[in-house]
Design a protein around this motif. Structure first.
Motif, PDB file in Angstrom:
ATOM      1  N   THR A 165       8.808  -3.540  12.257  1.00 13.43           N
ATOM      2  CA  THR A 165       7.894  -3.694  11.139  1.00 13.43           C
ATOM      3  C   THR A 165       7.189  -2.373  10.869  1.00 13.43           C
ATOM      4  O   THR A 165       7.490  -1.354  11.469  1.00 13.43           O
ATOM      5  N   GLY A 166       6.278  -2.398   9.895  1.00 14.84           N
ATOM      6  CA  GLY A 166       5.589  -1.180   9.489  1.00 14.84           C
ATOM      7  C   GLY A 166       5.706  -0.978   8.000  1.00 14.84           C
ATOM      8  O   GLY A 166       5.806  -1.943   7.229  1.00 14.84           O
ATOM      9  N   ASP A 167       5.705   0.288   7.570  1.00 19.53           N
ATOM     10  CA  ASP A 167       5.852   0.580   6.150  1.00 19.53           C
ATOM     11  C   ASP A 167       7.342   0.717   5.809  1.00 19.53           C
ATOM     12  O   ASP A 167       8.210   0.298   6.578  1.00 19.53           O
TER      13      ASP A 167
ATOM     14  N   LEU B 106      -2.909   2.001   7.855  1.00 18.26           N
ATOM     15  CA  LEU B 106      -4.080   1.576   8.622  1.00 18.26           C
ATOM     16  C   LEU B 106      -5.396   2.048   8.013  1.00 18.26           C
ATOM     17  O   LEU B 106      -6.453   1.551   8.396  1.00 18.26           O
ATOM     18  N   THR B 107      -5.346   2.992   7.090  1.00 20.75           N
ATOM     19  CA  THR B 107      -6.588   3.579   6.591  1.00 20.75           C
ATOM     20  C   THR B 107      -7.238   2.794   5.458  1.00 20.75           C
ATOM     21  O   THR B 107      -8.365   3.098   5.064  1.00 20.75           O
ATOM     22  N   ASN B 108      -6.561   1.783   4.924  1.00 29.03           N
ATOM     23  CA  ASN B 108      -7.146   0.997   3.832  1.00 29.03           C
ATOM     24  C   ASN B 108      -6.955  -0.497   4.089  1.00 29.03           C
ATOM     25  O   ASN B 108      -6.196  -1.172   3.394  1.00 29.03           O
ATOM     26  N   PRO B 109      -7.647  -1.053   5.088  1.00 31.94           N
ATOM     27  CA  PRO B 109      -7.487  -2.481   5.394  1.00 31.94           C
ATOM     28  C   PRO B 109      -7.981  -3.407   4.295  1.00 31.94           C
ATOM     29  O   PRO B 109      -7.640  -4.585   4.282  1.00 31.94           O
ATOM     30  N   ALA B 110      -8.783  -2.884   3.359  1.00 34.44           N
ATOM     31  CA  ALA B 110      -9.200  -3.719   2.234  1.00 34.44           C
ATOM     32  C   ALA B 110      -8.017  -4.028   1.319  1.00 34.44           C
ATOM     33  O   ALA B 110      -8.016  -5.036   0.618  1.00 34.44           O
TER      34      ALA B 110
ATOM     35  N   TRP C 271      -3.684  -4.731   8.627  1.00 40.56           N
ATOM     36  CA  TRP C 271      -2.589  -4.855   9.582  1.00 40.56           C
ATOM     37  C   TRP C 271      -2.956  -5.683  10.808  1.00 40.56           C
ATOM     38  O   TRP C 271      -2.073  -6.216  11.482  1.00 40.56           O
ATOM     39  N   GLU C 272      -4.216  -5.800  11.108  1.00 42.98           N
ATOM     40  CA  GLU C 272      -4.613  -6.670  12.216  1.00 42.98           C
ATOM     41  C   GLU C 272      -4.258  -8.118  11.901  1.00 42.98           C
ATOM     42  O   GLU C 272      -3.670  -8.830  12.736  1.00 42.98           O
TER      43      GLU C 272
ATOM     44  N   VAL D 180      -6.097  -1.196  18.150  1.00 44.22           N
ATOM     45  CA  VAL D 180      -6.405  -2.560  17.711  1.00 44.22           C
ATOM     46  C   VAL D 180      -5.121  -3.293  17.316  1.00 44.22           C
ATOM     47  O   VAL D 180      -4.830  -4.392  17.800  1.00 44.22           O
ATOM     48  N   VAL D 181      -4.344  -2.692  16.429  1.00 47.38           N
ATOM     49  CA  VAL D 181      -3.126  -3.347  15.940  1.00 47.38           C
ATOM     50  C   VAL D 181      -2.081  -3.428  17.048  1.00 47.38           C
ATOM     51  O   VAL D 181      -1.388  -4.445  17.195  1.00 47.38           O
TER      52      VAL D 181
END
Length: 323
Positions: free
Chosen positions: A121-123, A154-158, A162-163, A215-216
């Motif tokens: 998984t990932g981008d 990961l820099t824009n969780p809004a 990813w969590e 965290v992820v």
């Protein structure tokens, strides 16, 4: 004269064709993200190039004007869980996680009768890695599922948390191991729990990124139940991206010291000795290894990072050394 109520309602063929074209255009705008994902998963060639040359600009326009939103609403209505939330550890957590070391469990070893379930998984970088992991591994030992989340980081969780996604994926699929390839879209500033804002290149940015990886990675690992092979971006043609990717690689390596079953797979400094090149020599043959953007691997080029991933996996699953 024939009564009006008995006349057939007809439409000129040209107008019918026009309506169909308009309907297809609207459907394409609302589902452009899926078109891009489908194109990136195709074999290299003229068809793939044409599809992506059309789909990517359309997806950019659709995202800008919010045409993804109705589809997101339909996904939610039909049981697809939301991928954003507020107050998660990814957004608001403490750097204390970077000092935590979870206990590592013994991992089940794969056999031909019971292959290892691997989630890739990932981008969008994950697409070809998942494909090539299948043909590069010893036959019958890996059961690979690839779920790429294009355009995420990961820099824009809004935008995409990813969590939350990690929790959902491992709950739904219960993999034995996870390959996480992400970072191509993370050239943005980050805000920490105390409100501090850091730009890429600053020490605070790297620490915060390491915290988010931890965290992820901890969620994907099930707190140590399964190994997670974290694959940050490779070198990039653009020096600006290259510097950001170097910082991400340092951050990912730091996170592995906090999460016992998190593995850092270094493709940044290993491939071509850390120097960017459009091509790589694989099995004695030089192949075009990167796509035109100077970041993504081609299908042929993905063989090189996949072999490094398999080398890392073989440390936990020795039978994979037989590839």
């Amino acid at each position: 004269m024939e009564p009006a109520r008995n006349r057939e309602l007809t439409m000129p063929a040209g107008r019918v064709l026009g309506v169909i074209v308009i309907a297809l255009a609207i459907a394409t705008l609302f589902n452009s993200e899926a078109m891009v994902r489908a194109g990136e998963g195709m074999q290299p060639g003229t068809t793939r190039d044409i599809l992506l040359s059309v789909a990517r600009p359309i997806d950019d326009v659709a995202g800008t004007v919010g045409l993804h939103l109705p589809r997101d609403g339909l996904d939610l209505a039909f049981g697809q869980e939301d991928k954003t939330a507020s107050g998660t550890e990814l957004e608001k957590g403490s750097t204390a996680i970077l000092r935590r070391k979870t206990e590592q469990e013994a991992f089940r070893q794969p056999t031909l009768a019971d292959p290892l379930k691997v989630l890739v998984t990932g981008d969008s970088q994950a697409e070809f890695l998942g494909q090539r992991l299948i043909d590069q591994a010893p036959e019958g030992l890996l059961d690979v599922t690839t779920v790429a989340r294009n355009g995420t980081g990961l820099t824009n969780p809004a935008f995409f948390n990813w969590e939350i996604n990690a929790e959902q994926e491992v709950a739904d699929r219960d993999p034995d191991a996870v390959v996480m390839a992400i970072g191509d879209n993370d050239g943005f500033n980050v805000q920490t729990a105390d409100g501090s804002l850091y730009d890429p290149g600053e020490a605070g940015w790297e620490t915060e990124f390491a915290r988010r990886v931890a965290v992820v990675g901890s969620v994907l690992s099930g707190d140590g139940d399964r190994p997670v092979y974290w694959v940050p971006p490779p070198t990039a043609r653009d020096p600006k991206f290259n510097d950001i990717y170097a910082s991400q690689n340092r951050a990912a390596e730091r996170a592995t010291h906090a999460v016992s079953s998190l593995r850092y797979v270094d493709i940044y400094s290993t491939l071509n000795h850390g120097r960017y090149s459009d091509s790589l020599k694989i099995d004695g043959r030089r192949v075009l290894a990167r796509q035109p953007d100077g970041v993504h691997f081609t299908r042929d080029g993905a063989v090189a990072p996949v072999r490094l991933i398999l080398d890392a996996m073989a440390e936990d699953f020795p039978v994979l050394r037989g590839r």
